[in-house]
Design an enzyme around this catalytic site. Structure first.
Site, PDB file in Angstrom:
ATOM      1  N   ASP A  91      -2.132  -8.338   6.739  1.00 55.47           N
ATOM      2  CA  ASP A  91      -1.413  -8.114   5.467  1.00 55.47           C
ATOM      3  C   ASP A  91      -0.750  -9.403   5.000  1.00 55.47           C
ATOM      4  OD1 ASP A  91      -2.160  -5.538   5.543  1.00 55.47           O
ATOM      5  OD2 ASP A  91      -0.172  -4.653   5.739  1.00 55.47           O
TER       6      ASP A  91
ATOM      7  N   THR B 177       0.833  -1.214   0.000  1.00 55.19           N
ATOM      8  CA  THR B 177       0.000   0.000   0.000  1.00 55.19           C
ATOM      9  C   THR B 177       0.863   1.258   0.000  1.00 55.19           C
ATOM     10  OG1 THR B 177      -0.101  -0.230   2.393  1.00 55.19           O
ATOM     11  CG2 THR B 177      -1.966  -1.032   1.164  1.00 55.19           C
ATOM     12  N   THR B 178       2.035   1.193   0.657  1.00 56.64           N
ATOM     13  CA  THR B 178       2.921   2.370   0.667  1.00 56.64           C
ATOM     14  C   THR B 178       3.642   2.468  -0.669  1.00 56.64           C
ATOM     15  OG1 THR B 178       3.269   1.944   3.010  1.00 56.64           O
ATOM     16  CG2 THR B 178       4.733   3.517   1.986  1.00 56.64           C
TER      17      THR B 178
END
Length: 527
Positions: free
Chosen positions: A387, A94-95
């Protein structure tokens, strides 16, 4: 005659370069915000809510950080959305996806300063993205046919995913938990049957995987504490009508004896309902709502374990794993589907008592119990583990694996550079810019670890001009290392999603040449 004014008061519009600059600045600011959380040595952010209670979240998960921000800039919202979609789709990266989109826009801004048209940049980026994806496809490994190797791939992927999270100190322990849980799913990506329970106390190392289902409730007084070969009826029904509850109406009676009669009738009604429930041939009754003392007494007399007030997530999951259906009427016992399990017993975790269902119908079901020092640590541990579980369940369906640690970005950058040299015209500048944006990811990983990024990336580029190199950045030793020996692997699906989503988001923001902000709606005076 020129039109003086097209838009209402207070509505604003920005055109051309100003609009584009506003978009770029917003998107790059968001990328810079999460940039420091990237990689194994990324830092955490504290998010404090302005609502009641001032809740505090400590996290380095890109999607969680961006979800909590209230953003005014429209281009920044596009990046927040892609990180959210990345989280829903594959669970990790996501980053990276936000940072890559931000870098692509930073490079595009330089090209626009050179008077290159945005459409030229977009077509160059598209060619580069396709070339980068093909470069990865040629390098993937797939060990689906060899269960031993595939399991070791999953362990490596889980450890790589967890190494940038709070669980990095005990990553082997948690990687094993996650891999065991996902292997039990037998190829399904439905993570519903993996339950995560958080109990403060102990250390993160004390977390364990339990084969079965744990319900966070206590067994009532005077009820059987252990049931073998349980038939379970899961219900969502009111079991508290043995008291007179008549709202908004008035009941007139001519003596107290009448009130007693009404109460007796209510009690009788409740007794009938309990008899109907027991007639299903059950020895465990789980209800979403309260069970009052009288029905609880009746259940205890019949030797039925009654569990009240099970939370809704818990009850839905319990129905799923025991193979039951949630019932609310009990007139036709044959139409109600009961759940089954081999053993129900009470267990202790820390100071708390919980109810443990083992030998459930759905063999995939398991519960991961997380222990930790405080609720903030547990919340972050749950996000990290979630995650890892998402990435692993996706890898089980698409078993292609790549090395990690900045290796895929350098492989893509090298191929994209070659493409730029072969492409005539201004497009080649855009393709070259794409390659620089890809190299920014290993640069940021090195910067976050406090290493000399310029030196390391230059060494890495030289290494990648050799054939069949496996070089990436080894953050622990602070040098260029062999990713295969270090066991740093990533899922191809995650990398592909990062590449394509970031390119599409950058393309969308590049197309903007005007931003129109509507006037806020005013309340009309009703005086």
């Amino acid at each position: 005659m020129a039109i003086e004014k097209l838009l209402k008061d207070e509505a604003t519009e920005e055109k051309g370069d100003r609009a584009r600059m506003a978009s770029f600045v917003g998107a790059m600011a968001i990328a810079d915000l999460v940039k420091t959380t990237l990689g194994p040595k990324g830092m955490d952010k504290i998010l404090q809510s302005s609502g009641r209670g001032f809740n505090v979240t400590v996290t380095n998960d890109g999607a969680t950080i961006l979800k909590s921000l209230h953003i005014d800039n429209p281009a920044a919202k596009v990046l927040v959305d892609i990180s959210k979609v990345q989280d829903d789709e594959v669970g990790d990266g996501t980053t990276s996806v936000v940072v890559l989109a931000g870098e692509l826009l930073r490079e595009a801004e330089k090209l626009i300063m050179l008077k290159i048209h945005p459409m030229t940049i977009i077509s160059g980026y598209r060619m580069a993205a396709e070339c980068a994806r093909n470069a990865l496809l040629q390098k993937v490994k797939n060990n689906i046919d060899d269960p031993e190797k595939f399991r070791s791939d999953l362990m490596k992927i889980a450890m790589t995913t967890l190494s940038s999270k709070i669980l990095s100190q005990d990553k082997e322990h948690f990687a094993k938990l996650a891999v065991d849980a996902v292997m039990r799913l037998k190829g399904s990506t439905n993570l519903e049957s993996i339950q995560i329970i958080k109990k403060a106390g102990g250390s993160l190392k004390d977390s364990f995987l339990d084969e079965g289902f744990i319900l966070d409730k206590k067994i009532g007084v005077g009820q059987p504490k252990r049931i073998e070969n349980a038939n379970i009826l899961v219900a969502n029904t009111a079991m508290d009508t043995d008291k007179v509850k008549i709202y908004g109406a008035r009941v007139r009676v001519d003596s107290m004896a009448r009130v007693a009669q009404i109460e007796a009738a209510e009690k009788e009604k409740m007794k009938d309902k309990v008899q109907k429930i027991i007639a299903h041939g059950i020895n465990c009754f789980v209800n979403r709502q309260l069970i009052y003392n009288y029905p609880e007494e009746l259940f205890a007399d019949a030797g039925v374990l009654a569990i009240e007030h099970a939370d809704f997530d818990g009850i839905e999951r319990l129905a799923l794993v025991t193979g039951a259906e949630i019932a609310s009427t009990f007139d036709n016992p044959e139409s109600v589907k009961l759940g089954h399990c081999k053993l129900i017993e009470e267990i202790m975790i820390g100071e708390d008592k919980l109810i443990h269902f083992s030998g459930v119908e759905m063999g995939q079901a398991c519960t991961i119990v997380l222990r930790g020092a405080s609720s903030h640590v547990l919340d972050e541990a749950e996000r990290s583990l979630h995650d890892a579980l998402c990435v692993l369940s996706q890898t089980v369906t698409d078993s292609r694996v790549l090395l990690g640690g900045g290796w895929p970005e350098m492989v893509m950058a090298k191929e994209v550079d070659d493409l730029a040299r072969r492409t005539p015209g201004k497009k080649s500048l855009a393709i070259e810019a794409f390659s620089r944006a890809l190299q920014a990811i290993p640069t940021i990983i090195a910067d976050n670890a406090g290493l000399d990024s310029a030196e390391l990336v230059a060494q890495l580029r030289a290494e990648h001009h050799k054939d069949e190199t496996k070089a990436g950045i080894d953050v622990i030793s602070g040098a260029v290392g062999d990713m295969e020996i270090l066991g740093i692997s990533e899922s191809f699906k995650v990398k592909q999603a990062i590449l394509l989503s970031a390119t599409e988001a950058a393309e969308m923001i590049l197309r903007v040449d005007e931003i129109i902000t509507c006037a806020p709606r005013k309340r009309e005076d009703r005086m």
